[in-house]
Design an enzyme around this catalytic site. Structure first.
Site, short mmCIF file in Angstrom:
data_model
loop_
_atom_site.label_atom_id
_atom_site.label_comp_id
_atom_site.label_asym_id
_atom_site.label_seq_id
_atom_site.Cartn_x
_atom_site.Cartn_y
_atom_site.Cartn_z
N HIS A 52 -4.95 16.50 -6.42
CA HIS A 52 -4.08 15.66 -6.76
C HIS A 52 -4.48 15.56 -8.41
O HIS A 52 -5.72 15.67 -8.56
CB HIS A 52 -4.19 14.31 -6.37
N GLU A 54 -4.56 13.21 -10.41
CA GLU A 54 -5.33 11.92 -10.64
C GLU A 54 -6.67 12.05 -10.37
O GLU A 54 -7.68 11.72 -11.17
CB GLU A 54 -4.69 10.66 -9.99
N CYS A 82 -2.36 7.76 -4.89
CA CYS A 82 -2.32 7.85 -3.56
C CYS A 82 -3.81 6.71 -3.54
O CYS A 82 -4.58 6.56 -4.45
CB CYS A 82 -2.36 8.71 -2.96
N CYS A 85 -6.75 8.85 -4.50
CA CYS A 85 -7.05 8.90 -5.83
C CYS A 85 -7.41 7.55 -6.48
O CYS A 85 -8.06 7.34 -7.38
CB CYS A 85 -5.82 9.43 -6.68
ZN ZN Z 1 -3.52 11.28 -4.95
#
Ligand code: ZN
Length: 138
Positions: A52, A54, A82, A85
């Site tokens: 991801h 992030e 999420c 993250c």
């Molecule tokens: Zn994430």
């Protein structure tokens, strides 16, 4: 909140999608407004469930920035981070996060819903499990 930076995060999300990945993008901005790093989701092309944007930026910031510099940065991201993250961001030292879509808004755009939680079972063996931990944290 800087709409130009947030629009760049949205553009990075579109680039991720165009490149065959889920549509998410993020950038890290210094206190003077300078963009210091950008990332796109690459979970499919890297075959890495943790790729991801992030999380990639949180890892980069923790490795590359001193704590005072990291604290002065703001992450602009196309979607609310999420849980994975968010945990990394809490450990990264990054000072602030600004997002476009909320997690609820994202789920409203999905037809398949979110990810099911993995069942967990614990705590257990406290007297044994605490031994390597006790005294580690000040
Ligand atoms: Zn994430």
């Amino acid at each position: 909140m800087n709409e130009e930076h947030l629009r760049r995060a949205i553009a990075l999300a579109a680039e991720a999608r165009a490149g065959g990945n889920p549509p998410f993008g993020s950038l890290l901005v210094g206190p003077d407004g300078t963009v210091i790093a950008e990332e796109r989701n690459s979970t499919l092309t890297d075959n890495d469930i943790t790729a991801h944007p992030e999380l990639k930026l949180a890892r980069w910031a923790a490795r590359s920035l001193d704590p005072a510099t990291a604290a002065g940065t703001t992450m602009y991201t196309s979607c609310e981070p999420c849980q994975m993250c968010s945990g990394a961001l809490a450990r990264s030292g990054i000072g602030h996060v600004v997002f476009a879509l909320s997690g609820d808004q994202l789920n409203g755009l999905k037809t398949s819903g979110g990810f099911p939680a993995v069942p967990t079972d614990g705590p257990h063996l406290y007297d044994e499990a605490r031994v390597p931990v006790e005294g580690y944290y000040p």
